[in-house]
Design a protein around this motif. Sequence first.
Motif, short mmCIF file in Angstrom:
data_model
loop_
_atom_site.label_atom_id
_atom_site.label_comp_id
_atom_site.label_asym_id
_atom_site.label_seq_id
_atom_site.Cartn_x
_atom_site.Cartn_y
_atom_site.Cartn_z
N ASN A 84 6.47 3.75 -1.71
CA ASN A 84 5.75 2.45 -2.34
C ASN A 84 5.01 2.99 -3.51
O ASN A 84 4.29 2.15 -4.02
CB ASN A 84 4.81 1.87 -1.22
N ALA A 85 5.29 4.18 -4.03
CA ALA A 85 4.14 4.54 -5.19
C ALA A 85 4.32 3.68 -6.47
O ALA A 85 3.04 3.23 -7.08
CB ALA A 85 4.57 5.93 -5.61
N SER A 86 5.53 3.06 -6.86
CA SER A 86 5.43 2.33 -7.94
C SER A 86 5.47 0.85 -7.72
O SER A 86 5.62 -0.07 -8.39
CB SER A 86 6.63 2.56 -8.71
N VAL A 87 5.43 0.45 -6.50
CA VAL A 87 5.34 -0.87 -6.12
C VAL A 87 4.02 -1.32 -5.38
O VAL A 87 3.69 -2.51 -5.27
CB VAL A 87 6.40 -1.42 -5.17
N GLY A 147 0.75 -1.21 -0.05
CA GLY A 147 0.03 -0.13 -0.03
C GLY A 147 0.91 1.18 0.09
O GLY A 147 1.93 1.25 0.58
N ALA A 148 0.32 2.28 -0.57
CA ALA A 148 0.94 3.72 -0.63
C ALA A 148 -0.35 4.47 -0.08
O ALA A 148 -1.36 4.43 0.08
CB ALA A 148 1.44 3.91 -1.85
N TRP A 149 0.25 5.80 0.12
CA TRP A 149 -0.60 6.91 0.74
C TRP A 149 -0.12 8.26 0.40
O TRP A 149 0.95 8.62 0.45
CB TRP A 149 -0.48 6.94 2.36
N GLY A 150 -0.89 8.99 -0.39
CA GLY A 150 -0.62 10.28 -1.03
C GLY A 150 -1.37 11.35 -0.60
O GLY A 150 -2.35 11.55 -0.67
N LEU A 151 -0.62 12.19 0.19
CA LEU A 151 -1.01 13.66 0.49
C LEU A 151 -0.23 14.73 -0.16
O LEU A 151 -0.86 15.42 -0.57
CB LEU A 151 -0.91 13.63 2.25
N THR A 152 1.03 14.62 -0.09
CA THR A 152 1.87 15.50 -0.59
C THR A 152 1.92 15.65 -1.91
O THR A 152 1.53 14.83 -2.81
CB THR A 152 3.57 15.11 -0.28
N GLU A 153 2.07 17.02 -2.40
CA GLU A 153 1.99 17.08 -3.84
C GLU A 153 3.09 18.06 -4.22
O GLU A 153 3.66 18.73 -3.30
CB GLU A 153 0.51 17.98 -4.30
#
Length: 380
Positions: free
Chosen positions: A159-162, A121-127
Amino acid sequence: MDFELTAEQQQVREVARAFAEAELGDKIAPFDERHEFPHEIVRKLGPLGFLGVLVPEELGGAALDYVSYALIVEELCRGDASVGITMWAHNSLCTNHIATFGSPEQKRRYLPPLAAGRVLGAWGLTEPGSGSDAAALVTRAELRGESWILNGSKAFITNASVASTAVVMARTDGGRSRGISAFVVERGAPGFTSGKPYRKLGLHASDTAELIFQDARIPAASLLGERGAGFAQAMTVLEGGRIAMAAMGVGIAQAAVDQATRYMRQRTAFGKTLAEFDGLQGMIADVATDVEVARLLTLRAAYLKDSGRPAMHAAAMAKLFASEAAMKAATKAVQIHGGAGYISEFPVERIFRDAKLTEIGEGTSEIQRMVIAREILQLT
Ligand SMILES: Cc1cc2nc3c(=O)[nH]c(=O)nc-3n(C[C@H](O)[C@H](O)[C@H](O)COP(=O)(O)OP(=O)(O)OC[C@H]3O[C@@H](n4cnc5c(N)ncnc54)[C@H](O)[C@@H]3O)c2cc1C
């Protein structure tokens, strides 16, 4: 330091320590050198329960408490912080967000494969344009019929690309924090891709990349919790995440002390071992003391979280102190190694590079100081 650990917590720590000693450290060094994600090693975390630490047993998790979780993160990061941060982002951020705010259907769908380690899993807040000022995010989500359409990108995502499952915060309405909602997104959704992994200062064996949304279409049921609640959810997730990031600092600092101790006992100069020099004894005493303080602060924050009490202030203090202790311990460990500390054959070089992230990720040291000061001064 035993902080009155229960028998189960001690056992969890032993399992994590044994895993780190057998599978991390020198074994990760080649992956770090090649900037390669150690898929095989990360996969071994699943059967140990380390990829579903906070997930209830009925959904395939280990259902452990935060104290146990902090101990696991510390031991893994003592072995290698790249594997530690991979496990941290998976557990603290993505999985925990779904476990805390997902609907029963969402939990049943996403948590068992995440907890077993079948997917990451990944978690995206930052831009690209918003990090510390997370409420300024501009990734948009629009509801069109039975789908949400997402446009924008997330930067620096572990973990964005995995990962096969990602939780992302996107703007659904105007206003700042109240216009942000959280979504769970699956790899393969049309219009959703990840970027090429960044080349980083440290944590070379971890994966960090962008999450990219170009008219990405996800089902309406991908919304996590209420529309507009995404920012508040993210802040709750960060409370636990900061405790684990503090544990990461403790583990890295302990690794630096371990390496410095070993080197001081074996290296000789002027007919003595380095261990006999007063100046170096002072250095090792200072950093070893910092590690103990950092560990106590971290376990205290974890204990508060486990008792259901507010832990944001304690988590910020623990994260601030532990990350700065990690950087200081790594700097001193390199110094104690002299020239050997500056070349990659010795683990302290990697530890030094890895330590820096703990002062940046999950809220920089400046942001932790702001959180702590606001609470003390009772500012809103
Ligand atoms: C390896 C790595 C992994 C990461 N993983 C993730 C992840 O999985 N998910 C995710 O969402 N994000 C992730 N991040 C992003 C990380 O959380 C941000 O980089 C961090 O929050 C800082 O944001 P920024 O980079 O935009 O810096 P900025 O916010 O631009 O800050 C720049 C500088 O200004 C200072 N500053 C900003 N605001 C203030 C203020 N009010 N007062 C005083 N000083 C201030 C900062 O402390 C810093 O020194 C990761 C980053 C890295 C490097």
